[in-house]
Design a protein around this motif. Structure first.
Motif, PDB file in Angstrom:
ATOM      1  N   ALA A  48      -9.174 -96.050  10.200  1.00 27.79           N
ATOM      2  CA  ALA A  48      -9.506 -97.301  10.255  1.00 27.79           C
ATOM      3  C   ALA A  48      -7.975 -98.078  10.338  1.00 27.79           C
ATOM      4  CB  ALA A  48     -10.057 -97.835   8.999  1.00 27.79           C
ATOM      5  N   GLY A  49      -7.789 -98.831  11.420  1.00 29.33           N
ATOM      6  CA  GLY A  49      -6.521 -99.078  11.703  1.00 29.33           C
ATOM      7  C   GLY A  49      -5.554 -98.266  11.963  1.00 29.33           C
ATOM      8  N   ASN A  50      -4.285 -98.091  11.279  1.00 30.81           N
ATOM      9  CA  ASN A  50      -3.514 -97.146  11.154  1.00 30.81           C
ATOM     10  C   ASN A  50      -3.516 -96.443   9.817  1.00 30.81           C
ATOM     11  OD1 ASN A  50      -1.375 -95.590  12.233  1.00 30.81           O
ATOM     12  ND2 ASN A  50       0.185 -96.830  11.150  1.00 30.81           N
TER      13      ASN A  50
ATOM     14  N   CYS B 269       0.626 -93.512  18.431  1.00 28.59           N
ATOM     15  CA  CYS B 269       0.194 -92.089  17.873  1.00 28.59           C
ATOM     16  C   CYS B 269      -0.844 -91.704  19.025  1.00 28.59           C
ATOM     17  CB  CYS B 269      -0.159 -91.966  16.660  1.00 28.59           C
ATOM     18  SG  CYS B 269       1.163 -92.039  15.375  1.00 28.59           S
ATOM     19  N   PRO B 270      -1.108 -90.443  19.222  1.00 26.29           N
ATOM     20  CA  PRO B 270      -2.440 -90.231  20.050  1.00 26.29           C
ATOM     21  C   PRO B 270      -3.553 -90.418  19.299  1.00 26.29           C
ATOM     22  CG  PRO B 270      -1.101 -88.246  19.143  1.00 26.29           C
ATOM     23  CD  PRO B 270      -0.199 -89.232  18.800  1.00 26.29           C
ATOM     24  N   ALA B 271      -4.763 -90.468  20.005  1.00 18.95           N
ATOM     25  CA  ALA B 271      -5.824 -90.917  19.475  1.00 18.95           C
ATOM     26  C   ALA B 271      -6.226 -89.935  18.354  1.00 18.95           C
ATOM     27  CB  ALA B 271      -6.883 -90.855  20.465  1.00 18.95           C
ATOM     28  N   GLY B 272      -6.909 -90.511  17.010  1.00 17.20           N
ATOM     29  CA  GLY B 272      -6.976 -89.562  16.177  1.00 17.20           C
ATOM     30  C   GLY B 272      -6.154 -89.299  15.149  1.00 17.20           C
ATOM     31  N   SER B 273      -4.909 -90.112  15.105  1.00 15.51           N
ATOM     32  CA  SER B 273      -3.757 -89.721  14.369  1.00 15.51           C
ATOM     33  C   SER B 273      -3.184 -91.133  13.931  1.00 15.51           C
ATOM     34  CB  SER B 273      -2.713 -88.750  14.774  1.00 15.51           C
ATOM     35  OG  SER B 273      -2.063 -89.170  16.104  1.00 15.51           O
ATOM     36  N   VAL B 274      -2.562 -90.899  12.707  1.00 16.10           N
ATOM     37  CA  VAL B 274      -1.763 -92.249  12.241  1.00 16.10           C
ATOM     38  C   VAL B 274      -0.446 -91.722  11.815  1.00 16.10           C
ATOM     39  CG1 VAL B 274      -4.195 -93.306  11.441  1.00 16.10           C
ATOM     40  CG2 VAL B 274      -2.581 -91.721   9.988  1.00 16.10           C
ATOM     41  N   SER B 275       0.191 -92.833  11.377  1.00 14.65           N
ATOM     42  CA  SER B 275       1.496 -92.551  10.936  1.00 14.65           C
ATOM     43  C   SER B 275       2.059 -93.414  10.010  1.00 14.65           C
ATOM     44  CB  SER B 275       2.807 -92.780  12.033  1.00 14.65           C
ATOM     45  OG  SER B 275       2.897 -94.084  12.459  1.00 14.65           O
ATOM     46  N   LYS B 276       2.931 -93.110   8.911  1.00 11.62           N
ATOM     47  CA  LYS B 276       3.384 -94.097   8.041  1.00 11.62           C
ATOM     48  C   LYS B 276       4.686 -94.767   8.788  1.00 11.62           C
ATOM     49  CE  LYS B 276       2.338 -92.047   3.566  1.00 11.62           C
ATOM     50  NZ  LYS B 276       1.456 -90.917   3.632  1.00 11.62           N
ATOM     51  N   GLU B 277       4.510 -96.070   8.201  1.00  7.83           N
ATOM     52  CA  GLU B 277       5.699 -96.847   8.933  1.00  7.83           C
ATOM     53  C   GLU B 277       7.157 -96.254   8.813  1.00  7.83           C
ATOM     54  OE1 GLU B 277       7.219-101.370   8.863  1.00  7.83           O
ATOM     55  OE2 GLU B 277       5.260-101.028   7.977  1.00  7.83           O
TER      56      GLU B 277
ATOM     57  N   SER C 238       8.028 -93.486   9.523  1.00 11.88           N
ATOM     58  CA  SER C 238       8.189 -91.889   9.536  1.00 11.88           C
ATOM     59  C   SER C 238       8.554 -91.173  10.533  1.00 11.88           C
ATOM     60  CB  SER C 238       6.896 -91.388   8.974  1.00 11.88           C
ATOM     61  OG  SER C 238       5.938 -91.314  10.171  1.00 11.88           O
ATOM     62  N   GLY C 239       8.232 -91.643  11.944  1.00 15.04           N
ATOM     63  CA  GLY C 239       8.684 -91.218  13.117  1.00 15.04           C
ATOM     64  C   GLY C 239       7.606 -89.970  13.419  1.00 15.04           C
ATOM     65  N   SER C 240       6.557 -89.707  12.852  1.00 12.76           N
ATOM     66  CA  SER C 240       5.503 -88.695  13.109  1.00 12.76           C
ATOM     67  C   SER C 240       4.213 -89.196  12.849  1.00 12.76           C
ATOM     68  CB  SER C 240       5.953 -87.461  12.430  1.00 12.76           C
ATOM     69  OG  SER C 240       5.800 -87.845  10.887  1.00 12.76           O
ATOM     70  N   CYS C 241       3.541 -88.512  13.647  1.00 14.57           N
ATOM     71  CA  CYS C 241       2.055 -88.644  13.720  1.00 14.57           C
ATOM     72  C   CYS C 241       1.183 -87.622  12.822  1.00 14.57           C
ATOM     73  CB  CYS C 241       1.311 -88.947  15.015  1.00 14.57           C
ATOM     74  SG  CYS C 241       2.280 -90.373  15.787  1.00 14.57           S
ATOM     75  N   ILE C 242       0.200 -88.029  12.060  1.00 18.24           N
ATOM     76  CA  ILE C 242      -0.707 -86.968  11.340  1.00 18.24           C
ATOM     77  C   ILE C 242      -2.192 -87.269  11.684  1.00 18.24           C
ATOM     78  CG2 ILE C 242       0.919 -86.562   9.410  1.00 18.24           C
ATOM     79  CD1 ILE C 242      -1.378 -88.120   7.757  1.00 18.24           C
ATOM     80  N   LEU C 243      -2.852 -86.082  11.780  1.00 21.69           N
ATOM     81  CA  LEU C 243      -4.255 -86.241  11.925  1.00 21.69           C
ATOM     82  C   LEU C 243      -5.156 -86.599  10.900  1.00 21.69           C
ATOM     83  CD1 LEU C 243      -5.619 -83.303  14.170  1.00 21.69           C
ATOM     84  CD2 LEU C 243      -5.603 -85.722  14.718  1.00 21.69           C
ATOM     85  N   CYS C 244      -5.844 -87.432  10.669  1.00 21.23           N
ATOM     86  CA  CYS C 244      -6.724 -87.793   9.336  1.00 21.23           C
ATOM     87  C   CYS C 244      -7.580 -86.646   8.905  1.00 21.23           C
ATOM     88  CB  CYS C 244      -7.523 -89.353   9.599  1.00 21.23           C
ATOM     89  SG  CYS C 244      -6.590 -90.577   9.447  1.00 21.23           S
ATOM     90  N   PRO C 245      -7.291 -86.213   7.699  1.00 21.15           N
ATOM     91  CA  PRO C 245      -8.080 -85.070   7.284  1.00 21.15           C
ATOM     92  C   PRO C 245      -9.446 -85.145   7.497  1.00 21.15           C
ATOM     93  CG  PRO C 245      -7.226 -86.059   5.455  1.00 21.15           C
ATOM     94  CD  PRO C 245      -6.689 -86.564   6.715  1.00 21.15           C
ATOM     95  N   PRO C 246     -10.417 -83.994   7.183  1.00 15.77           N
ATOM     96  CA  PRO C 246     -11.943 -84.025   7.261  1.00 15.77           C
ATOM     97  C   PRO C 246     -12.072 -84.796   5.828  1.00 15.77           C
ATOM     98  CG  PRO C 246     -11.113 -81.733   7.688  1.00 15.77           C
ATOM     99  CD  PRO C 246     -10.048 -82.557   7.511  1.00 15.77           C
ATOM    100  N   GLY C 247     -13.166 -85.459   5.926  1.00 15.73           N
ATOM    101  CA  GLY C 247     -13.635 -86.493   4.790  1.00 15.73           C
ATOM    102  C   GLY C 247     -13.209 -87.781   4.753  1.00 15.73           C
ATOM    103  N   THR C 248     -12.465 -88.082   6.124  1.00 13.26           N
ATOM    104  CA  THR C 248     -11.760 -89.433   6.232  1.00 13.26           C
ATOM    105  C   THR C 248     -12.000 -90.055   7.560  1.00 13.26           C
ATOM    106  OG1 THR C 248      -9.648 -88.654   6.893  1.00 13.26           O
ATOM    107  CG2 THR C 248     -10.051 -88.796   4.661  1.00 13.26           C
ATOM    108  N   MET C 249     -11.850 -91.265   7.968  1.00 11.11           N
ATOM    109  CA  MET C 249     -11.759 -91.615   9.117  1.00 11.11           C
ATOM    110  C   MET C 249     -10.542 -92.679   9.497  1.00 11.11           C
ATOM    111  SD  MET C 249     -14.566 -94.673   8.978  1.00 11.11           S
ATOM    112  CE  MET C 249     -14.713 -95.975   8.232  1.00 11.11           C
TER     113      MET C 249
END
Length: 141
Positions: free
Chosen positions: A35-37, A12-20, A22-33
């Motif tokens: 950590a790992g994936n 995933c590009p920097a700043g995003s994570v994916s569920k194992e 899932s085939g897609s990446c999401i940005l972590c929303p405001p209020g979160t950071m």
């Protein structure tokens, strides 16, 4: 090339994570950071305004900022007549004691100058009164 029915994982590009899987990446929303994936909520006393960030920002005690909740996108600021509770950025604000005041955004309340006749009538004051002050619209004796 991959055989039919198999898949390849892409980072995933920097700043995003994916569920194992899932085939897609999401940005972590405001209020979160990130950590790992995983998107991890900011702790009490911290916030993150933007999506896709890797750290949370501490509330600024010197500016009277606090946030008792986790996963917040902002810090609260102490109201006039209030101060941080023991200087803590992780719990709710408390009223100034009698003969102390704050105009808001205070880590600690300011003591009235008792020796110069200043006082407050109650807890949670945003100003000091002066002994001998005549309230407005009252006849002068």
């Amino acid at each position: 090339s991959a055989a039919p029915g198999s898949s390849t994982c892409t980072k995933c590009p920097a700043g995003s994570v994916s569920k194992e899987g899932s085939g897609s990446c999401i940005l972590c929303p405001p209020g979160t950071m990130i950590a790992g994936n995983k998107c991890t909520p900011c702790k009490a006393g911290e916030y993150q305004l933007k999506a896709g960030e890797t750290e949370c920002i501490p509330c600024d005690a010197e500016r009277g900022e606090f946030q008792p909740k986790t996963g917040s996108s902002y810090c609260k600021t102490t109201k006039p007549g209030y101060q941080l509770n023991g200087g803590s950025t992780t719990v709710e604000e408390v009223k100034c004691e009698k003969d102390f005041f704050s105009t808001g955004g205070a880590r600690v309340c300011t003591r009235c100058q008792i020796s110069q006749g200043e006082y407050t009538d109650f807890e949670g004051s945003s100003y000091c009164s002066q002994q001998g002050d005549v309230p407005p619209n009252c006849p002068v004796p």
